[in-house]
Design a protein around this motif. Sequence first.
Motif, PDB file in Angstrom:
ATOM      1  N   LEU A   1       7.890  -3.115   6.503  1.00 21.29           N
ATOM      2  CA  LEU A   1       8.245  -2.231   5.383  1.00 21.29           C
ATOM      3  C   LEU A   1       7.078  -1.344   4.995  1.00 21.29           C
ATOM      4  O   LEU A   1       5.938  -1.797   4.875  1.00 21.29           O
ATOM      5  CB  LEU A   1       8.676  -3.068   4.170  1.00 21.29           C
ATOM      6  CG  LEU A   1       8.926  -2.312   2.860  1.00 21.29           C
ATOM      7  CD1 LEU A   1      10.156  -1.413   2.978  1.00 21.29           C
ATOM      8  CD2 LEU A   1       9.090  -3.291   1.699  1.00 21.29           C
ATOM      9  N   ALA A   2       7.391  -0.057   4.789  1.00 25.63           N
ATOM     10  CA  ALA A   2       6.448   0.891   4.190  1.00 25.63           C
ATOM     11  C   ALA A   2       7.070   1.410   2.904  1.00 25.63           C
ATOM     12  O   ALA A   2       8.297   1.469   2.776  1.00 25.63           O
ATOM     13  CB  ALA A   2       6.165   2.052   5.153  1.00 25.63           C
ATOM     14  N   ALA A   3       6.233   1.788   1.952  1.00 27.21           N
ATOM     15  CA  ALA A   3       6.732   2.233   0.651  1.00 27.21           C
ATOM     16  C   ALA A   3       5.973   3.465   0.188  1.00 27.21           C
ATOM     17  O   ALA A   3       4.758   3.580   0.401  1.00 27.21           O
ATOM     18  CB  ALA A   3       6.591   1.120  -0.391  1.00 27.21           C
ATOM     19  N   THR A   4       6.689   4.382  -0.431  1.00 23.25           N
ATOM     20  CA  THR A   4       6.033   5.584  -0.942  1.00 23.25           C
ATOM     21  C   THR A   4       5.114   5.262  -2.105  1.00 23.25           C
ATOM     22  O   THR A   4       4.123   5.940  -2.329  1.00 23.25           O
ATOM     23  CB  THR A   4       7.073   6.615  -1.424  1.00 23.25           C
ATOM     24  OG1 THR A   4       7.885   6.008  -2.430  1.00 23.25           O
ATOM     25  CG2 THR A   4       7.943   7.072  -0.284  1.00 23.25           C
TER      26      THR A   4
ATOM     27  N   PRO B   1       0.828  -1.215   0.000  1.00 20.65           N
ATOM     28  CA  PRO B   1       0.000   0.000   0.000  1.00 20.65           C
ATOM     29  C   PRO B   1       0.859   1.259   0.000  1.00 20.65           C
ATOM     30  O   PRO B   1       1.664   1.458   0.917  1.00 20.65           O
ATOM     31  CB  PRO B   1      -0.804  -0.126   1.297  1.00 20.65           C
ATOM     32  CG  PRO B   1       0.032  -1.003   2.175  1.00 20.65           C
ATOM     33  CD  PRO B   1       0.752  -1.956   1.276  1.00 20.65           C
ATOM     34  N   PRO B   2       0.740   2.115  -1.014  1.00 21.53           N
ATOM     35  CA  PRO B   2       1.571   3.328  -1.059  1.00 21.53           C
ATOM     36  C   PRO B   2       1.207   4.313   0.051  1.00 21.53           C
ATOM     37  O   PRO B   2       0.022   4.565   0.309  1.00 21.53           O
ATOM     38  CB  PRO B   2       1.253   3.923  -2.439  1.00 21.53           C
ATOM     39  CG  PRO B   2       0.619   2.813  -3.225  1.00 21.53           C
ATOM     40  CD  PRO B   2      -0.105   1.977  -2.218  1.00 21.53           C
ATOM     41  N   LEU B   3       2.213   4.860   0.682  1.00 18.47           N
ATOM     42  CA  LEU B   3       1.975   5.849   1.727  1.00 18.47           C
ATOM     43  C   LEU B   3       1.162   7.023   1.207  1.00 18.47           C
ATOM     44  O   LEU B   3       0.261   7.526   1.885  1.00 18.47           O
ATOM     45  CB  LEU B   3       3.317   6.343   2.284  1.00 18.47           C
ATOM     46  CG  LEU B   3       4.093   5.406   3.202  1.00 18.47           C
ATOM     47  CD1 LEU B   3       5.512   5.932   3.405  1.00 18.47           C
ATOM     48  CD2 LEU B   3       3.392   5.257   4.541  1.00 18.47           C
TER      49      LEU B   3
ATOM     50  N   CYS C   1      -0.406   0.983   6.302  1.00 19.97           N
ATOM     51  CA  CYS C   1       0.692   1.214   5.355  1.00 19.97           C
ATOM     52  C   CYS C   1       1.896   0.301   5.513  1.00 19.97           C
ATOM     53  O   CYS C   1       2.781   0.331   4.643  1.00 19.97           O
ATOM     54  CB  CYS C   1       1.179   2.667   5.482  1.00 19.97           C
ATOM     55  SG  CYS C   1      -0.074   3.892   5.073  1.00 19.97           S
ATOM     56  N   VAL C   2       2.000  -0.475   6.572  1.00 21.66           N
ATOM     57  CA  VAL C   2       3.198  -1.281   6.815  1.00 21.66           C
ATOM     58  C   VAL C   2       2.870  -2.758   6.628  1.00 21.66           C
ATOM     59  O   VAL C   2       1.844  -3.245   7.117  1.00 21.66           O
ATOM     60  CB  VAL C   2       3.756  -1.025   8.221  1.00 21.66           C
ATOM     61  CG1 VAL C   2       4.923  -1.961   8.525  1.00 21.66           C
ATOM     62  CG2 VAL C   2       4.209   0.429   8.349  1.00 21.66           C
ATOM     63  N   ARG C   3       3.746  -3.460   5.920  1.00 25.27           N
ATOM     64  CA  ARG C   3       3.584  -4.890   5.701  1.00 25.27           C
ATOM     65  C   ARG C   3       4.873  -5.615   6.062  1.00 25.27           C
ATOM     66  O   ARG C   3       5.962  -5.039   5.990  1.00 25.27           O
ATOM     67  CB  ARG C   3       3.223  -5.172   4.243  1.00 25.27           C
ATOM     68  CG  ARG C   3       1.891  -4.581   3.795  1.00 25.27           C
ATOM     69  CD  ARG C   3       0.716  -5.244   4.501  1.00 25.27           C
ATOM     70  NE  ARG C   3      -0.574  -4.714   4.069  1.00 25.27           N
ATOM     71  CZ  ARG C   3      -1.204  -3.696   4.657  1.00 25.27           C
ATOM     72  NH1 ARG C   3      -0.644  -3.101   5.702  1.00 25.27           N
ATOM     73  NH2 ARG C   3      -2.375  -3.280   4.226  1.00 25.27           N
TER      74      ARG C   3
END
Length: 324
Positions: free
Chosen positions: A116-119, A56-58, A107-109
């Motif tokens: 991990l979070a990703a933009t 999921p994108p931040l 947002c974190v997986r």
Amino acid sequence: MKVAFVGKGGSGKTTLAAMFTRHLVGRGPVLAIDADINQHLAVALGASASVAAQLPPLGEHLPEIKEYLRGTNPRIGSAAEMVKTTPPGAGSRLLRVAEDNPVYTVCVRNVGGVRLAATGAFTAEDLGVSCYHSKVGAVELLLNHLLDGPGEYVVVDMTAGADSFASGLFTRFDRTFLVCEPTLRSVGVYRQYAGNARDYGVALSVVGNKVEDASDVDFLREHVGPDLLTWVSRSAYVRRAERGAVEPLSQLEPANRAVLAQLADAVDGTVQDWDAFTRHAHEFHRRNAAAWANDRTGVDLTAQIDPDFRLGPRRSSVPDAVSA
């Protein structure tokens, strides 16, 4: 401790950021963030391309993130008035590295044992109408509201080159590792980064990469000087990882495993300067307010700065509080 990996595109910063993040697991709570325009950190951590694409994108959850972080801060009239540089104040909700909160839930997986979070990737809808720094702004906002401490780690894979200087994001870290190949182009990125960061007291260490022999080390020492902390030798393990075979770190060459330990020791030996962190947050918020944010929101965003609020441990027995 907040850690950034920067460097020239193709220098190996994402691969090294992934290995370092995996090395930290078990040493303390770890949160990784992919803030590069090329979203490769999940794959470098061991995810398949299909799993990485589903992160999921931040940026897609920025309204919810803002609403949560705003809390009851009376200086922020609405979540819509928050921008990437909005600093915390009395009533703001703060994030800890190891906790359950609505932001992390959305947002974190877990990827390869790493949170991990990703933009999110630059998409076709962004072409010609958007800047990637609008996505990275979510990372800056999170770091502005992050209350972390020794033994806790946030590792951010940053955009390549000197793109970090398009915002105040480069001041949001306790230690920055610049990954540098023994080439003139790579040390050129080092000079540019170091020159821009010097006035802000950025704790910068250079990590040589793709080093083949003593002449490569001599080259780096000549051009980087005392900023050279250590170097990674050419690695069959890394070549396999870059082809999709992410093996246990126990298979990494002993000399290169020792490099990861050196990086961790450098981070643990870094003193967090919360006063500087707060001061730079206020400085860049004022700059952004004057340059574009006041016009966009229709309010004077400098009023969001709480002069009596200092992010950091309370000077008391309460370790996770904030104080003036």
